[in-house]
Design a protein around this motif. Structure first.
Motif, PDB file in Angstrom:
ATOM      1  N   SER A   1      54.676  31.661  45.219  1.00 26.29           N
ATOM      2  CA  SER A   1      54.792  32.345  43.934  1.00 26.29           C
ATOM      3  C   SER A   1      53.899  33.573  43.933  1.00 26.29           C
ATOM      4  N   GLY A   2      53.726  34.177  42.783  1.00 24.06           N
ATOM      5  CA  GLY A   2      52.894  35.364  42.663  1.00 24.06           C
ATOM      6  C   GLY A   2      52.404  35.499  41.239  1.00 24.06           C
ATOM      7  N   GLY A   3      52.173  36.743  40.829  1.00 24.18           N
ATOM      8  CA  GLY A   3      52.617  37.987  41.371  1.00 24.18           C
ATOM      9  C   GLY A   3      54.058  37.945  41.872  1.00 24.18           C
ATOM     10  N   GLU A   4      54.313  38.836  42.793  1.00 20.57           N
ATOM     11  CA  GLU A   4      55.632  38.899  43.428  1.00 20.57           C
ATOM     12  C   GLU A   4      55.449  38.628  44.921  1.00 20.57           C
ATOM     13  N   PRO A   5      55.806  37.419  45.367  1.00 18.57           N
ATOM     14  CA  PRO A   5      55.551  37.031  46.756  1.00 18.57           C
ATOM     15  C   PRO A   5      56.248  37.911  47.790  1.00 18.57           C
ATOM     16  N   LEU A   6      57.359  38.535  47.416  1.00 19.47           N
ATOM     17  CA  LEU A   6      58.077  39.369  48.379  1.00 19.47           C
ATOM     18  C   LEU A   6      57.334  40.673  48.671  1.00 19.47           C
ATOM     19  N   MET A   7      56.237  40.918  47.972  1.00 19.36           N
ATOM     20  CA  MET A   7      55.409  42.071  48.296  1.00 19.36           C
ATOM     21  C   MET A   7      54.538  41.811  49.527  1.00 19.36           C
ATOM     22  N   ARG A   8      54.365  40.529  49.884  1.00 21.41           N
ATOM     23  CA  ARG A   8      53.567  40.197  51.076  1.00 21.41           C
ATOM     24  C   ARG A   8      54.410  40.415  52.321  1.00 21.41           C
ATOM     25  N   PRO A   9      53.974  41.250  53.262  1.00 25.18           N
ATOM     26  CA  PRO A   9      54.772  41.493  54.459  1.00 25.18           C
ATOM     27  C   PRO A   9      54.873  40.283  55.376  1.00 25.18           C
ATOM     28  N   ASP A  10      53.941  39.319  55.236  1.00 24.10           N
ATOM     29  CA  ASP A  10      53.955  38.144  56.108  1.00 24.10           C
ATOM     30  C   ASP A  10      54.558  36.915  55.433  1.00 24.10           C
ATOM     31  N   VAL A  11      55.216  37.087  54.298  1.00 18.51           N
ATOM     32  CA  VAL A  11      55.695  35.912  53.551  1.00 18.51           C
ATOM     33  C   VAL A  11      56.697  35.103  54.361  1.00 18.51           C
ATOM     34  N   PHE A  12      57.538  35.759  55.156  1.00 21.41           N
ATOM     35  CA  PHE A  12      58.526  35.011  55.939  1.00 21.41           C
ATOM     36  C   PHE A  12      57.864  34.293  57.115  1.00 21.41           C
ATOM     37  N   GLU A  13      56.871  34.916  57.702  1.00 18.53           N
ATOM     38  CA  GLU A  13      56.107  34.265  58.773  1.00 18.53           C
ATOM     39  C   GLU A  13      55.436  32.998  58.238  1.00 18.53           C
ATOM     40  N   LEU A  14      54.849  33.107  57.054  1.00 14.33           N
ATOM     41  CA  LEU A  14      54.155  31.964  56.468  1.00 14.33           C
ATOM     42  C   LEU A  14      55.137  30.869  56.046  1.00 14.33           C
ATOM     43  N   ALA A  15      56.273  31.272  55.491  1.00 18.50           N
ATOM     44  CA  ALA A  15      57.284  30.277  55.122  1.00 18.50           C
ATOM     45  C   ALA A  15      57.809  29.565  56.367  1.00 18.50           C
TER      46      ALA A  15
END
Length: 365
Positions: A61-75
């Motif tokens: 979640s966030g904020g807006e989680p898609l602003m994190r460039p590593d969100v897919f790596e972490l997921a």
């Protein structure tokens, strides 16, 4: 002491956001990533520590989680550890390539916030013209790539007459679920509480309406941040039994947000009890602080200083919330406190004590 494992962990992956919603739980919103956000390495360590405690659904979640460039790596890291994952987004950043990336990462559910059944209602609440159309576009794109979606709708005075319309909107975009959230007065929500909070009788009417909506749709419908809905469920079922109503089937109701025990899509709609803050749910803020939920500012620990297991199992705040005998006011003497418990965040807002009574409940024992 080892406690039952959490069912959901919400991680505020960043406090940065591209919108400025009038009901945001944060008073200050940055349009950039925050320097105090957990780093990639810290976030992976958090995931590894969560898995030691249990296999909850991890909600980005966030904020807006898609602003994190590593969100897919972490997921992907979380999926590799066997966790169900959910993405809670406002949807405005999702285009066709991003929708495909979300699908490839394997998120089990994506929730998109729609706080009204039309653009005028939603955009005013979200603070950005065009956000409704972009959110609807995101839902359609995600449907096309096979991602399960849900609509999260915050109920307040501005949209309380649009509940059925929001459900129909969800049906039209192929959403699997609609989750209705009662506004919690925290952060910016506290500033608009006097204007936007429903009173106890209005809450009761809207929860009864959600009960009716749930029975006339095949979609997953949940009331969240609304623990008194679980009292209403039992009261209404009793009325139906007494009236000999044998043709009404209940589809279950859960704790709001993408949630449930791991085990496939059905787990995302597991039946639970009322307030889960600190008992089956917790919230990890962008800077590592841990709270019972995202709306209750009672710090239980910090994953930059302690392990997640130490916080989950030993926090004094969590211990309080896990002991119904500590509830005070009318919640303390309520026959439904084991299935409801009252919203601890709204109690804190009203009195300064998270163990006091739910102030927006009309029920009198």
């Amino acid at each position: 002491m080892t406690c039952p494992p959490p069912r959901l962990v919400f991680w505020e992956s960043t406090a940065g956001c591209n919108l400025e919603c009038v009901h945001c739980r944060r008073l200050e919103v940055s349009h950039d990533l925050m320097k105090s956000d957990l780093t990639t390495a810290e976030a992976k360590r958090l995931i590894d520590q969560i898995v030691i405690v249990g296999r909850p659904i991890l909600v980005f979640s966030g904020g807006e989680p898609l602003m994190r460039p590593d969100v897919f790596e972490l997921a992907g890291h979380a999926k590799g550890q066997g966790l169900l994952t959910a993405l809670a987004t406002n949807g405005t950043l999702i285009d066709e390539p991003l929708a495909r990336r979300i699908a490839q990462t394997g998120f089990d559910r994506v929730s998109i916030s729609l706080d009204g059944a039309d653009a005028a209602t939603h955009d005013e609440f979200r603070g950005q013209a065009g956000s409704f159309d972009r959110a609807i576009g995101a839902l359609n794109l995600l449907r096309e790539v096979g991602v399960s979606t849900q609509i999260n709708c915050t109920i307040a005075r501005h949209n309380q007459d649009q509940l059925s319309a929001v459900m129909e909107l969800g049906r039209s975009v192929g959403a699997a679920a609609v989750h209705y959230f009662l506004l919690v007065p925290v952060g910016c929500g506290e500033q608009i509480a006097e204007d936007q909070m429903l009173d106890a009788q209005e809450v009761e009417r809207r929860l009864l309406e959600i009960y009716s909506i749930e029975h006339r749709t095949d979609m997953q419908v949940k009331a969240t941040c609304a623990p008194h809905y679980y009292r209403i469920l039992r009261q209404e079922r009793r009325k139906e039994r007494e009236a000999g109503a044998t043709n009404i089937g209940h589809r279950g109701a859960g704790g709001g947000h993408p949630g449930g025990h791991p085990g496939g899509p059905a787990a995302l709609h597991a039946v639970t009890k009322g307030c889960l803050a600190g008992t089956a749910v917790c919230f990890v803020a962008h800077d590592g602080k841990v709270f019972p939920c995202g709306y209750l500012p009672a710090e239980a620990g910090n994953v930059r200083k302690q392990t997640f297991a130490e916080i989950w199992n030993r926090s004094a705040v969590f211990a309080d919330l896990r002991d119904p005998s500590k509830l005070t006011g009318k919640c303390g003497g309520c026959a439904f406190k084991a299935v409801c418990g009252g919203c601890r965040a709204r109690a804190f807002y009203e009195t300064g004590s998270y163990l006091d009574e739910e102030p927006y409940c009309a029920f009198e024992a």
